[in-house]
Design a protein around this motif. Sequence first.
Motif, PDB file in Angstrom:
ATOM      1  N   GLU A   1      12.959   3.395 -10.915  1.00 26.24           N
ATOM      2  CA  GLU A   1      12.614   4.789 -11.187  1.00 26.24           C
ATOM      3  C   GLU A   1      11.456   5.281 -10.326  1.00 26.24           C
ATOM      4  O   GLU A   1      11.372   6.477 -10.046  1.00 26.24           O
ATOM      5  CB  GLU A   1      12.274   4.959 -12.675  1.00 26.24           C
ATOM      6  N   ARG A   2      10.588   4.384  -9.912  1.00 25.10           N
ATOM      7  CA  ARG A   2       9.489   4.792  -9.041  1.00 25.10           C
ATOM      8  C   ARG A   2      10.031   5.390  -7.736  1.00 25.10           C
ATOM      9  O   ARG A   2       9.426   6.288  -7.141  1.00 25.10           O
ATOM     10  CB  ARG A   2       8.569   3.601  -8.770  1.00 25.10           C
ATOM     11  N   HIS A   3      11.155   4.902  -7.273  1.00 26.72           N
ATOM     12  CA  HIS A   3      11.814   5.445  -6.084  1.00 26.72           C
ATOM     13  C   HIS A   3      12.674   6.653  -6.438  1.00 26.72           C
ATOM     14  O   HIS A   3      12.566   7.710  -5.828  1.00 26.72           O
ATOM     15  CB  HIS A   3      12.688   4.359  -5.436  1.00 26.72           C
TER      16      HIS A   3
ATOM     17  N   LEU B   1       9.727  -3.752   3.401  1.00 26.75           N
ATOM     18  CA  LEU B   1      10.006  -4.285   2.074  1.00 26.75           C
ATOM     19  C   LEU B   1       8.974  -3.696   1.126  1.00 26.75           C
ATOM     20  O   LEU B   1       7.842  -4.175   1.021  1.00 26.75           O
ATOM     21  CB  LEU B   1       9.927  -5.813   2.078  1.00 26.75           C
ATOM     22  N   VAL B   2       9.353  -2.616   0.457  1.00 24.76           N
ATOM     23  CA  VAL B   2       8.441  -1.917  -0.445  1.00 24.76           C
ATOM     24  C   VAL B   2       8.280  -2.738  -1.720  1.00 24.76           C
ATOM     25  O   VAL B   2       9.261  -3.067  -2.397  1.00 24.76           O
ATOM     26  CB  VAL B   2       8.965  -0.506  -0.771  1.00 24.76           C
ATOM     27  N   ALA B   3       7.050  -3.088  -2.051  1.00 25.26           N
ATOM     28  CA  ALA B   3       6.782  -4.003  -3.152  1.00 25.26           C
ATOM     29  C   ALA B   3       7.191  -3.440  -4.507  1.00 25.26           C
ATOM     30  O   ALA B   3       7.169  -2.222  -4.734  1.00 25.26           O
ATOM     31  CB  ALA B   3       5.300  -4.369  -3.171  1.00 25.26           C
ATOM     32  N   TRP B   4       7.565  -4.356  -5.396  1.00 26.10           N
ATOM     33  CA  TRP B   4       7.728  -4.064  -6.810  1.00 26.10           C
ATOM     34  C   TRP B   4       6.376  -4.240  -7.497  1.00 26.10           C
ATOM     35  O   TRP B   4       5.419  -4.743  -6.895  1.00 26.10           O
ATOM     36  CB  TRP B   4       8.716  -5.041  -7.436  1.00 26.10           C
ATOM     37  N   LEU B   5       6.324  -3.877  -8.771  1.00 26.34           N
ATOM     38  CA  LEU B   5       5.187  -4.179  -9.625  1.00 26.34           C
ATOM     39  C   LEU B   5       5.679  -5.027 -10.785  1.00 26.34           C
ATOM     40  O   LEU B   5       6.674  -4.676 -11.443  1.00 26.34           O
ATOM     41  CB  LEU B   5       4.532  -2.896 -10.153  1.00 26.34           C
ATOM     42  N   ASP B   6       5.016  -6.181 -11.021  1.00 24.73           N
ATOM     43  CA  ASP B   6       5.429  -7.005 -12.149  1.00 24.73           C
ATOM     44  C   ASP B   6       4.906  -6.420 -13.454  1.00 24.73           C
ATOM     45  O   ASP B   6       4.337  -5.313 -13.473  1.00 24.73           O
ATOM     46  CB  ASP B   6       5.019  -8.469 -11.942  1.00 24.73           C
ATOM     47  N   LEU B   7       5.079  -7.122 -14.548  1.00 24.93           N
ATOM     48  CA  LEU B   7       4.726  -6.572 -15.857  1.00 24.93           C
ATOM     49  C   LEU B   7       3.230  -6.330 -16.010  1.00 24.93           C
ATOM     50  O   LEU B   7       2.808  -5.548 -16.877  1.00 24.93           O
ATOM     51  CB  LEU B   7       5.220  -7.509 -16.964  1.00 24.93           C
TER      52      LEU B   7
ATOM     53  N   ALA C   1       0.816  -1.220   0.000  1.00 31.48           N
ATOM     54  CA  ALA C   1       0.000   0.000   0.000  1.00 31.48           C
ATOM     55  C   ALA C   1       0.846   1.265   0.000  1.00 31.48           C
ATOM     56  O   ALA C   1       0.344   2.344  -0.326  1.00 31.48           O
ATOM     57  CB  ALA C   1      -0.932   0.005   1.218  1.00 31.48           C
ATOM     58  N   ASN C   2       2.114   1.141   0.364  1.00 35.39           N
ATOM     59  CA  ASN C   2       2.989   2.318   0.479  1.00 35.39           C
ATOM     60  C   ASN C   2       4.176   2.170  -0.460  1.00 35.39           C
ATOM     61  O   ASN C   2       5.324   2.057  -0.037  1.00 35.39           O
ATOM     62  CB  ASN C   2       3.478   2.468   1.921  1.00 35.39           C
ATOM     63  N   THR C   3       3.876   2.168  -1.762  1.00 33.88           N
ATOM     64  CA  THR C   3       4.927   1.971  -2.758  1.00 33.88           C
ATOM     65  C   THR C   3       5.237   3.224  -3.560  1.00 33.88           C
ATOM     66  O   THR C   3       6.334   3.346  -4.107  1.00 33.88           O
ATOM     67  CB  THR C   3       4.538   0.849  -3.737  1.00 33.88           C
ATOM     68  N   ASN C   4       4.292   4.146  -3.651  1.00 32.79           N
ATOM     69  CA  ASN C   4       4.516   5.362  -4.440  1.00 32.79           C
ATOM     70  C   ASN C   4       3.723   6.525  -3.830  1.00 32.79           C
ATOM     71  O   ASN C   4       2.567   6.737  -4.179  1.00 32.79           O
ATOM     72  CB  ASN C   4       4.085   5.143  -5.891  1.00 32.79           C
ATOM     73  N   PRO C   5       4.309   7.249  -2.874  1.00 32.39           N
ATOM     74  CA  PRO C   5       5.700   7.169  -2.422  1.00 32.39           C
ATOM     75  C   PRO C   5       5.943   5.968  -1.504  1.00 32.39           C
ATOM     76  O   PRO C   5       5.019   5.459  -0.875  1.00 32.39           O
ATOM     77  CB  PRO C   5       5.904   8.487  -1.664  1.00 32.39           C
ATOM     78  N   GLY C   6       7.186   5.556  -1.449  1.00 28.51           N
ATOM     79  CA  GLY C   6       7.556   4.407  -0.644  1.00 28.51           C
ATOM     80  C   GLY C   6       7.696   4.747   0.833  1.00 28.51           C
ATOM     81  O   GLY C   6       7.970   5.884   1.211  1.00 28.51           O
ATOM     82  N   LEU C   7       7.502   3.727   1.644  1.00 29.14           N
ATOM     83  CA  LEU C   7       7.614   3.873   3.098  1.00 29.14           C
ATOM     84  C   LEU C   7       9.077   3.782   3.518  1.00 29.14           C
ATOM     85  O   LEU C   7       9.802   2.878   3.102  1.00 29.14           O
ATOM     86  CB  LEU C   7       6.796   2.773   3.771  1.00 29.14           C
TER      87      LEU C   7
END
Length: 379
Positions: free
Chosen positions: A265-267, A227-233, A190-196
Amino acid sequence: MKLIIGVVFIVVSALADELPLAEQCDEEACQLPDCRCSSTDIPGGLRPRDTPQFVTITFDGGLNTVNIQTYRQELYDKTTKNGCPIGATFYVNHEYTNYNIVNELYNRGFEIGLNSISHRTPPSYWAQADYDTVMAEIGDQRIQMAHFANIPMDAIKGVRLPFLQMTGNSSFQVMADIGLLYDASWSTTANTNPGLWPYTLDYASTQDCNIPPCPTASIPGAWVFPLVAWLDLSGTACTTVDSCFDVPEENDVDGWYRFYISNFERHYLGSRAPFGFHVKEAYFTIYPGARVAFRRFLELLNNLHDVFVVNSSQVIEWIKDPVPVSEYIEQPCWNFVNTRCNHIGCPPLTSEHNQIQYWMEICNICPRVYPWVGNPLGL
């Protein structure tokens, strides 16, 4: 002596069951370096462009003569733009681990963390683990790791629980009691963009709880490294690289490289929360393209003036005293004391828990039996 230790352990264990419920964070009372509210805000109020972009590369599992070849080839003798060697953190479990290799990685400046003695299945074992169980699996492993690898106990600062399975308050209370700095098990989608950013458990966490039970108590000084999640394709959240479902073909180097870049790049173009690259070494065997792309990706990171590939604990040390990139790049490199390893090969040791014979490679004197939960030094 054993009686005294037992009495102290019982008292501490009893106290672990009487923890106060955490309250909403008081930002005026919770101040660095010892306290931080759970937040996506950049520490120190820095602007993103002035904030170092930290990258943490982490591996879980045992260390052996097979996977060390990958680590030597991909991580050794590489430096970031400030001239310091890159970091990585290894969360190591005990069974089949070669402690000579643990010592080698430590002496290369990499961080050694804990991943339990038994790494027991099923995950429900960890979900239900009480204070005593976690102390036997994690607290005793710290003693075990320092002993057999001949590394300083206070250099072991972090823990990652098996299967990223949270244990509620238990593991954090053990951390606080034995002096570990941080936990790197708790995922956030839930906290990926922005990251926690990492924070302490002095007050109630606002982090989403994906693998309950999550902590609810006030445990001062215990740091959470989310552990801030990635997003797959397909845009589906995944906590580790090897848990992503929709990924490039195994030999598609360019596809994997773009996949890494898109998540980084999201980070980097956002709030600059630490970017975690969490993977098991065996994944690079299954997906050779992922390994080649990792090499290219690491070269890119090491050539960016405001990106630093560091050990996980180095991130928390910066958060305690945040300084802008212009100052951070002038700071001295990670400092540690080298230790010797005598490279002792032990004859097959009987395991009292399963009667299997184990070989051990250690840095000192061979134990009587194979070390395990309840007897971490094999006495």
